[in-house]
Design a protein around this motif. Sequence first.
Motif, PDB file in Angstrom:
ATOM      1  N   GLU A   1       0.829  -1.215   0.000  1.00  0.00           N
ATOM      2  CA  GLU A   1       0.000   0.000   0.000  1.00  0.00           C
ATOM      3  C   GLU A   1       0.860   1.261   0.000  1.00  0.00           C
ATOM      4  N   CYS A   2       1.991   1.169   0.693  1.00  0.00           N
ATOM      5  CA  CYS A   2       2.895   2.318   0.758  1.00  0.00           C
ATOM      6  C   CYS A   2       3.453   2.624  -0.629  1.00  0.00           C
ATOM      7  N   ALA A   3       3.926   1.589  -1.323  1.00  0.00           N
ATOM      8  CA  ALA A   3       4.459   1.783  -2.675  1.00  0.00           C
ATOM      9  C   ALA A   3       3.368   2.303  -3.615  1.00  0.00           C
ATOM     10  N   ALA A   4       2.173   1.746  -3.487  1.00  0.00           N
ATOM     11  CA  ALA A   4       1.061   2.182  -4.337  1.00  0.00           C
ATOM     12  C   ALA A   4       0.727   3.654  -4.081  1.00  0.00           C
ATOM     13  N   GLN A   5       0.834   4.061  -2.822  1.00  0.00           N
ATOM     14  CA  GLN A   5       0.528   5.454  -2.474  1.00  0.00           C
ATOM     15  C   GLN A   5       1.578   6.411  -3.058  1.00  0.00           C
ATOM     16  N   ILE A   6       2.849   6.024  -2.992  1.00  0.00           N
ATOM     17  CA  ILE A   6       3.909   6.855  -3.576  1.00  0.00           C
ATOM     18  C   ILE A   6       3.607   7.053  -5.060  1.00  0.00           C
ATOM     19  N   ASN A   7       3.249   5.944  -5.706  1.00  0.00           N
ATOM     20  CA  ASN A   7       2.941   5.982  -7.133  1.00  0.00           C
ATOM     21  C   ASN A   7       1.722   6.863  -7.419  1.00  0.00           C
ATOM     22  N   GLU A   8       0.663   6.653  -6.659  1.00  0.00           N
ATOM     23  CA  GLU A   8      -0.576   7.391  -6.887  1.00  0.00           C
ATOM     24  C   GLU A   8      -0.383   8.899  -6.665  1.00  0.00           C
ATOM     25  N   THR A   9       0.310   9.245  -5.595  1.00  0.00           N
ATOM     26  CA  THR A   9       0.509  10.667  -5.293  1.00  0.00           C
ATOM     27  C   THR A   9       1.341  11.325  -6.387  1.00  0.00           C
ATOM     28  N   PHE A  10       2.298  10.566  -6.917  1.00  0.00           N
ATOM     29  CA  PHE A  10       3.134  11.104  -7.991  1.00  0.00           C
ATOM     30  C   PHE A  10       2.350  11.223  -9.296  1.00  0.00           C
ATOM     31  N   THR A  11       1.625  10.187  -9.627  1.00  0.00           N
ATOM     32  CA  THR A  11       0.907  10.177 -10.911  1.00  0.00           C
ATOM     33  C   THR A  11      -0.280  11.138 -10.900  1.00  0.00           C
ATOM     34  N   GLU A  12      -1.022  11.138  -9.801  1.00  0.00           N
ATOM     35  CA  GLU A  12      -2.258  11.926  -9.796  1.00  0.00           C
ATOM     36  C   GLU A  12      -2.079  13.360  -9.345  1.00  0.00           C
ATOM     37  N   GLN A  13      -1.214  13.583  -8.351  1.00  0.00           N
ATOM     38  CA  GLN A  13      -1.022  14.959  -7.873  1.00  0.00           C
ATOM     39  C   GLN A  13       0.307  15.564  -8.319  1.00  0.00           C
ATOM     40  N   GLY A  14       1.133  14.757  -8.954  1.00  0.00           N
ATOM     41  CA  GLY A  14       2.437  15.259  -9.375  1.00  0.00           C
ATOM     42  C   GLY A  14       3.348  15.583  -8.210  1.00  0.00           C
ATOM     43  N   TYR A  15       3.116  14.886  -7.098  1.00  0.00           N
ATOM     44  CA  TYR A  15       3.899  15.177  -5.898  1.00  0.00           C
ATOM     45  C   TYR A  15       4.729  13.958  -5.518  1.00  0.00           C
ATOM     46  N   LEU A  16       6.045  14.178  -5.401  1.00  0.00           N
ATOM     47  CA  LEU A  16       6.961  13.084  -5.066  1.00  0.00           C
ATOM     48  C   LEU A  16       7.146  13.030  -3.552  1.00  0.00           C
ATOM     49  N   CYS A  17       6.786  11.901  -2.936  1.00  0.00           N
ATOM     50  CA  CYS A  17       6.925  11.831  -1.477  1.00  0.00           C
ATOM     51  C   CYS A  17       7.764  10.623  -1.065  1.00  0.00           C
ATOM     52  N   ASP A  18       8.270  10.689   0.156  1.00  0.00           N
ATOM     53  CA  ASP A  18       9.089   9.593   0.673  1.00  0.00           C
ATOM     54  C   ASP A  18       8.164   8.543   1.292  1.00  0.00           C
ATOM     55  N   PRO A  19       8.665   7.351   1.619  1.00  0.00           N
ATOM     56  CA  PRO A  19       7.798   6.289   2.147  1.00  0.00           C
ATOM     57  C   PRO A  19       7.089   6.643   3.463  1.00  0.00           C
ATOM     58  N   HIS A  20       7.743   7.398   4.362  1.00  0.00           N
ATOM     59  CA  HIS A  20       7.087   7.758   5.630  1.00  0.00           C
ATOM     60  C   HIS A  20       5.878   8.647   5.365  1.00  0.00           C
ATOM     61  N   THR A  21       6.095   9.617   4.473  1.00  0.00           N
ATOM     62  CA  THR A  21       5.011  10.527   4.119  1.00  0.00           C
ATOM     63  C   THR A  21       3.891   9.764   3.412  1.00  0.00           C
ATOM     64  N   ALA A  22       4.271   8.778   2.606  1.00  0.00           N
ATOM     65  CA  ALA A  22       3.275   7.982   1.898  1.00  0.00           C
ATOM     66  C   ALA A  22       2.386   7.217   2.874  1.00  0.00           C
TER      67      ALA A  22
ATOM     68  N   LEU B   1      12.035   5.147  -6.225  1.00  0.00           N
ATOM     69  CA  LEU B   1      12.141   4.912  -7.669  1.00  0.00           C
ATOM     70  C   LEU B   1      11.344   3.678  -8.082  1.00  0.00           C
ATOM     71  N   ARG B   2      11.483   2.616  -7.309  1.00  0.00           N
ATOM     72  CA  ARG B   2      10.757   1.386  -7.623  1.00  0.00           C
ATOM     73  C   ARG B   2       9.250   1.644  -7.598  1.00  0.00           C
ATOM     74  N   ALA B   3       8.805   2.428  -6.631  1.00  0.00           N
ATOM     75  CA  ALA B   3       7.361   2.692  -6.510  1.00  0.00           C
ATOM     76  C   ALA B   3       6.833   3.524  -7.681  1.00  0.00           C
ATOM     77  N   VAL B   4       7.602   4.498  -8.136  1.00  0.00           N
ATOM     78  CA  VAL B   4       7.058   5.352  -9.209  1.00  0.00           C
ATOM     79  C   VAL B   4       7.277   4.762 -10.607  1.00  0.00           C
ATOM     80  N   SER B   5       8.333   3.930 -10.783  1.00  0.00           N
ATOM     81  CA  SER B   5       8.655   3.496 -12.141  1.00  0.00           C
ATOM     82  C   SER B   5       8.716   1.980 -12.320  1.00  0.00           C
ATOM     83  N   GLY B   6       8.705   1.251 -11.217  1.00  0.00           N
ATOM     84  CA  GLY B   6       8.851  -0.201 -11.302  1.00  0.00           C
ATOM     85  C   GLY B   6      10.289  -0.650 -11.488  1.00  0.00           C
TER      86      GLY B   6
END
Length: 494
Positions: free
Chosen positions: A378-399, A434-439
């Motif tokens: 869920e954490c990785a998915a959240q990093i990805n979602e926040t980046f893709t949908e809001q254009g915001y890059l966050c760290d795992p704690h913030t995610a 990186l893994r969360a946003v790009s695989g």
Amino acid sequence: MRFISTRGKCFAENAAQAITKGLAEDGGLFVPESFPDVAGELKSMLKMDYAERAALIIGKFLEEYDKGELLAACKTAYSGFEEGDAAPVVKVDDDLFVLELFHGPTLAFKDIALTLLPYLLRKGATLSGEKETILILVATSGDTGKAALEGFKDKEGVKICVFYPSEGVSDMQKLQMCTQEGANVNVVGVKGNFDDCQTAVKKIFTSAEIKEKLKTENVVLSSANSINFGRLVPQIAYYFSAYCDLVNAGEITLGDNVDFTVPTGNFGNILAGFYAKKMGLPVGKLVCASNSNNVLTEFILSGTYDANREFFKTMSPSMDILISSNLERLIFELAGRDSALTAARMDELKKFGKYSLTKKETNALESEFFADYCDEEECAAQINETFTEQGYLCDPHTAVALKVAGVYCDENTNSDKMVVLSTASPYKFSQNVLRAVSGKSVKDAFSAAEMLETLSAVPVPAQITQLKTKEKRFLKVIDKADTVKEVCGFAAKR
Ligand SMILES: *Cc1c(COP(=O)(O)O)cnc(C)c1O
């Protein structure tokens, strides 16, 4: 203002003494005798800058510190943050804001307190007549160690020794600490997890025998962990500051409630929010976000704290904690400041790893806090979602916090504005982000950082790039049984 111990057997005359000691002699934590009400001053805080707001809040507790000097110290500490703003608020969605606390010298929220703590501590020592060398002992889950080392390096009259779990921090976090500069610093890996480090350090703090031994070297101990009130008090300020920024931006009207979601480990950050509320800040819910080490989620939902559980290593290592130190300050308040009851519960925790609140206390806890957790996927998915949908890059704690904030907001559709505290730069955890946003899986932390920069257009911070060429000075790893020997040896070193 007097400071009392949560376990009731001792007190400190004032904040200076509480900060210099760090931990109370009875093993308890120092808490202010009362909370000053600053609701009436909120309006005047609107036009202040961050350092001025911080000096106002901190000064309420540190009455014996000179006001002008405290303000100057805050200005100096926070001028070292990117663009001079220690805690900018960024809007990422309707009614959702991120309070970015990672623009300091070591790229984690710990900088907000630890850029100021050296002043608070040295001044506190002077005010309480302490002339010995102060040895700061730190147990770190990754970020406190580096932030404390940077804050205290080459400061006169102080030495600092940091213990971190040798396999429990990110590559960047480890590199940051191993390459630390300064003549008065020591960094040691411990075979074990953060709880092992914290327990070892607490043991040293409460051992009369070790203290006596250190005294012969003219050394006294203090702490830079959030068990020290001096670590906690600068953190109260950013809750006020974020609130003022939201008023100034026209997002809320003075007096409206705001909710905060906090990625939580040792409960220092979120406790500062609880204290801010006690001081009159209009806070609705405090949302406690955990990773798979979800001991706090269970505690807030059930009233039972049970540390007897599997320990997980996660991509948000600064929250990989099962014994949450600052919870002692919260349960002290929930128990109506009953120190005997608090001491008994801490005793149970030590003996059985477990204690329970009464029904009434549990209800009070639930009315102030909401809690949930988020697993690795869920954490990785959240990093990805926040980046893709809001254009915001966050760290795992913030995610983790963003995920849990989302759960809370979905369940409470007409809730207040939500501020999510962002505690670290994504570049401290470059491979996982990186893994969360790009695989893409990349072993090397620097290559991952460069790729992340290309993808996101968020520049790699200079503090990260510089690590590449720095000399690794500290590579020692010890058994947890050897921490006492390590501390005594370092204390004796000239
Ligand atoms: C320390 C830390 C936390 C946890 O904060 P506590 O005050 O221990 O609850 C969360 N995220 C990051 C990045 C941290 O460094």
